[in-house]
Scaffold this active site. Structure first.
Site, PDB file in Angstrom:
ATOM      1  N   ARG A 184       0.672  13.417  -0.431  1.00  0.00           N
ATOM      2  CA  ARG A 184      -0.327  12.989  -1.425  1.00  0.00           C
ATOM      3  C   ARG A 184      -1.152  14.216  -1.781  1.00  0.00           C
ATOM      4  O   ARG A 184      -1.776  14.827  -0.900  1.00  0.00           O
ATOM      5  CB  ARG A 184      -1.220  11.884  -0.846  1.00  0.00           C
ATOM      6  CG  ARG A 184      -2.423  11.593  -1.709  1.00  0.00           C
ATOM      7  CD  ARG A 184      -3.175  10.348  -1.301  1.00  0.00           C
ATOM      8  NE  ARG A 184      -2.444   9.147  -1.673  1.00  0.00           N
ATOM      9  CZ  ARG A 184      -2.978   7.929  -1.741  1.00  0.00           C
ATOM     10  NH1 ARG A 184      -4.255   7.746  -1.454  1.00  0.00           N
ATOM     11  NH2 ARG A 184      -2.239   6.888  -2.072  1.00  0.00           N
ATOM     12  N   HIS A 191       2.139   7.711  -9.283  1.00  0.00           N
ATOM     13  CA  HIS A 191       2.115   7.020  -7.987  1.00  0.00           C
ATOM     14  C   HIS A 191       3.365   6.130  -7.919  1.00  0.00           C
ATOM     15  O   HIS A 191       3.279   4.900  -7.942  1.00  0.00           O
ATOM     16  CB  HIS A 191       0.828   6.202  -7.868  1.00  0.00           C
ATOM     17  CG  HIS A 191       0.471   5.786  -6.467  1.00  0.00           C
ATOM     18  ND1 HIS A 191       1.229   6.131  -5.359  1.00  0.00           N
ATOM     19  CD2 HIS A 191      -0.569   5.035  -5.996  1.00  0.00           C
ATOM     20  CE1 HIS A 191       0.663   5.617  -4.271  1.00  0.00           C
ATOM     21  NE2 HIS A 191      -0.424   4.950  -4.628  1.00  0.00           N
ATOM     22  N   GLN A 240       3.797   3.227  -5.295  1.00  0.00           N
ATOM     23  CA  GLN A 240       3.044   2.034  -5.680  1.00  0.00           C
ATOM     24  C   GLN A 240       3.848   1.227  -6.696  1.00  0.00           C
ATOM     25  O   GLN A 240       3.971  -0.001  -6.590  1.00  0.00           O
ATOM     26  CB  GLN A 240       1.693   2.476  -6.295  1.00  0.00           C
ATOM     27  CG  GLN A 240       0.829   1.323  -6.752  1.00  0.00           C
ATOM     28  CD  GLN A 240       0.250   0.535  -5.583  1.00  0.00           C
ATOM     29  OE1 GLN A 240      -0.369   1.111  -4.696  1.00  0.00           O
ATOM     30  NE2 GLN A 240       0.452  -0.772  -5.567  1.00  0.00           N
ATOM     31  N   ASP A 258      -6.529  -0.885 -12.410  1.00  0.00           N
ATOM     32  CA  ASP A 258      -6.728   0.170 -11.401  1.00  0.00           C
ATOM     33  C   ASP A 258      -8.193   0.606 -11.524  1.00  0.00           C
ATOM     34  O   ASP A 258      -8.872   0.260 -12.506  1.00  0.00           O
ATOM     35  CB  ASP A 258      -5.758   1.340 -11.722  1.00  0.00           C
ATOM     36  CG  ASP A 258      -5.861   2.520 -10.760  1.00  0.00           C
ATOM     37  OD1 ASP A 258      -6.450   2.374  -9.669  1.00  0.00           O
ATOM     38  OD2 ASP A 258      -5.335   3.607 -11.093  1.00  0.00           O
ATOM     39  N   CYS A 267      -3.703  -2.060  -7.477  1.00  0.00           N
ATOM     40  CA  CYS A 267      -3.122  -1.212  -6.424  1.00  0.00           C
ATOM     41  C   CYS A 267      -4.024  -1.135  -5.188  1.00  0.00           C
ATOM     42  O   CYS A 267      -3.534  -0.847  -4.106  1.00  0.00           O
ATOM     43  CB  CYS A 267      -2.880   0.188  -6.984  1.00  0.00           C
ATOM     44  SG  CYS A 267      -4.373   0.895  -7.736  1.00  0.00           S
ATOM     45  N   ARG A 270       4.034  -2.374  -0.034  1.00  0.00           N
ATOM     46  CA  ARG A 270       4.109  -0.909   0.077  1.00  0.00           C
ATOM     47  C   ARG A 270       5.016  -0.542   1.246  1.00  0.00           C
ATOM     48  O   ARG A 270       5.857   0.347   1.165  1.00  0.00           O
ATOM     49  CB  ARG A 270       2.702  -0.309   0.304  1.00  0.00           C
ATOM     50  CG  ARG A 270       1.736  -0.501  -0.845  1.00  0.00           C
ATOM     51  CD  ARG A 270       2.184   0.268  -2.084  1.00  0.00           C
ATOM     52  NE  ARG A 270       2.390   1.685  -1.792  1.00  0.00           N
ATOM     53  CZ  ARG A 270       1.415   2.596  -1.707  1.00  0.00           C
ATOM     54  NH1 ARG A 270       0.171   2.262  -1.958  1.00  0.00           N
ATOM     55  NH2 ARG A 270       1.690   3.865  -1.428  1.00  0.00           N
TER      56      ARG A 270
HETATM   57  N1   CP Z   1      -2.851   1.899  -3.394  1.00  0.00           N
HETATM   58  C1   CP Z   1      -2.976   2.974  -2.589  1.00  0.00           C
HETATM   59  O1   CP Z   1      -2.244   3.964  -2.725  1.00  0.00           O
HETATM   60  O2   CP Z   1      -3.945   2.857  -1.648  1.00  0.00           O
HETATM   61  P1   CP Z   1      -4.490   4.009  -0.676  1.00  0.00           P
HETATM   62  O3   CP Z   1      -5.199   5.015  -1.558  1.00  0.00           O
HETATM   63  O4   CP Z   1      -5.397   3.313   0.265  1.00  0.00           O
HETATM   64  O5   CP Z   1      -3.316   4.657  -0.012  1.00  0.00           O
HETATM   65  N1  NVA Z   2      -5.891   5.842  -9.597  1.00  0.00           N
HETATM   66  C1  NVA Z   2      -6.329   5.753  -8.237  1.00  0.00           C
HETATM   67  C2  NVA Z   2      -5.299   5.118  -7.395  1.00  0.00           C
HETATM   68  C3  NVA Z   2      -5.649   4.931  -5.948  1.00  0.00           C
HETATM   69  C4  NVA Z   2      -4.535   4.343  -5.150  1.00  0.00           C
HETATM   70  C5  NVA Z   2      -6.668   7.139  -7.710  1.00  0.00           C
HETATM   71  O1  NVA Z   2      -5.910   8.079  -7.979  1.00  0.00           O
HETATM   72  O2  NVA Z   2      -7.695   7.290  -7.047  1.00  0.00           O
END
Ligand code: CP
Ligand code: NVA
Length: 315
Positions: free
Chosen positions: A113, A140, A143, A235, A275, A303
């Site tokens: 990430r 993502h 997701q 989101d 999400c 997930r």
């Molecule tokens: N939806 C998601 O990716 O959640 P986290 O940021 O908690 O991993």
């Molecule tokens: N769009 C959000 C998604 C979190 C899972 C972010 O990038 O923070």
């Protein structure tokens, strides 16, 4: 046929669903569904990653992604290693290139990430071990895979299903959702303020991924987007790394809140997806996210199953 697909996935990186065909995505989703039913039947440990180690590198916070990958690798019989960016020499300036090469000396898969999507591409370039995108500023896809699994479970298919996304139309989650919905033949509508629409270049390339009945509509009217929706998705308005723009984002996106009045425009059987993490009172009201049409907890659990499907075929 499945054997051919499965063989061709071994060793591939998973940076975006756009890098895969509809058949390959379907093979990963079917595998995810099989692993889910195995897990629910009580056989929690599968040995397909026995003797293998997987690096889990996080440059941003995470709850669901971190836990589901850690548990998923364990349930497949492998060894997960959580690595916070700043606990590695990366935090002191070692390059992504040298870090990727180092990972490749030890592990069989890399889940990362990051802020910059190009860091994932660089790691994938130097490492033979497959690299899986656990979220970048631009996408993502894990997701999106879990979201597809959830929609298939709830609606029986993606082909021809109307998916409405309301809010930040250029968020990583919206972009990956749009790509996979189009790839799988669904109908995507994005309702967003003009300033937060996905750029034309993204829209053109997403439309090129279309199969079957797929379509992509952009609108500034959230009521228009949800009126025929089988799925209504939102989101956060302020993604990780966008904190400096928080006030401006909140004020432009306020008319795009997913609330009871917007849901009253949608068909009564439309499911609500997010999400997570959610900000109740901002992009979604508590009444809607905790209401009877919400499937956010199934979505979160998926997930785990979706990522096990991906890892079991790629690593
Ligand atoms: N939806 C998601 O990716 O959640 P986290 O940021 O908690 O991993
Ligand atoms: N769009 C959000 C998604 C979190 C899972 C972010 O990038 O923070």
């Amino acid at each position: 046929m499945e054997g051919i697909v499965v063989k061709s996935l071994r060793g591939r990186d998973f940076l975006d669903t756009a890098d895969f065909t509809r058949e390959e995505l379907t093979a990963m989703l079917s595998r995810a569904a099989e692993l889910k039913s195995e897990t629910l039947r009580g056989s929690r440990i599968n040995t397909c990653l026995a003797g293998k180690s997987v690096a889990l590198l996080f440059q941003k916070p995470s709850t669901r992604t971190r836990i589901s990958f850690d548990v998923g690798v364990h349930q497949l019989g492998g060894h997960p290693i959580y690595l916070g960016w700043n606990e590695l020499q990366l935090g002191r300036g070692e390059t992504v290139t040298d870090t990727g090469r180092t990972f490749d000396c030890f592990v069989d898969g890399i889940v990362a990430r990051v802020f910059r999507h190009s860091d994932l591409e660089e790691m994938a370039r130097v490492a033979d071990a497959p690299v899986v995108n656990a979220l970048s500023d631009s996408s993502h896809p894990c997701q999106a895979m879990a979201d597809c699994l959830t929609i298939i479970e709830r609606k029986g298919r993606i082909e021809g299903i109307n998916v409405a996304f309301v809010g930040d139309g250029n968020s990583n989650v919206c972009r990956s959702l749009a790509e996979i919905v189009l790839q799988m033949g669904g109908k995507m509508a994005i309702a967003s303020p003009k300033a937060f629409m996905p750029p034309d270049e993204f829209v053109r390339s997403a439309r090129r991924l279309s199969s079957g009945a797929a379509s992509l509509e952009l609108t500034e009217d959230p009521n228009d987007a949800v009126k025929e929706a089988g799925v209504v998705y939102t989101d956060v308005w302020v993604s990780m790394g966008q904190e400096a723009e928080a006030e401006a984002r909140r004020s432009s996106m306020r008319p795009y809140q997913l609330n009871a009045s917007l849901m009253a425009t949608a068909p009564s059987d439309a499911i609500v997806m997010h999400c997570l993490p959610a900000h109740r009172g901002e992009e979604v009201t508590a009444e809607v996210i905790d209401g009877r049409n919400s499937v956010v907890w199934e979505q979160a659990e998926n997930r785990l199953h979706a990522q096990k499907g991906i890892m079991s075929l790629l690593f």
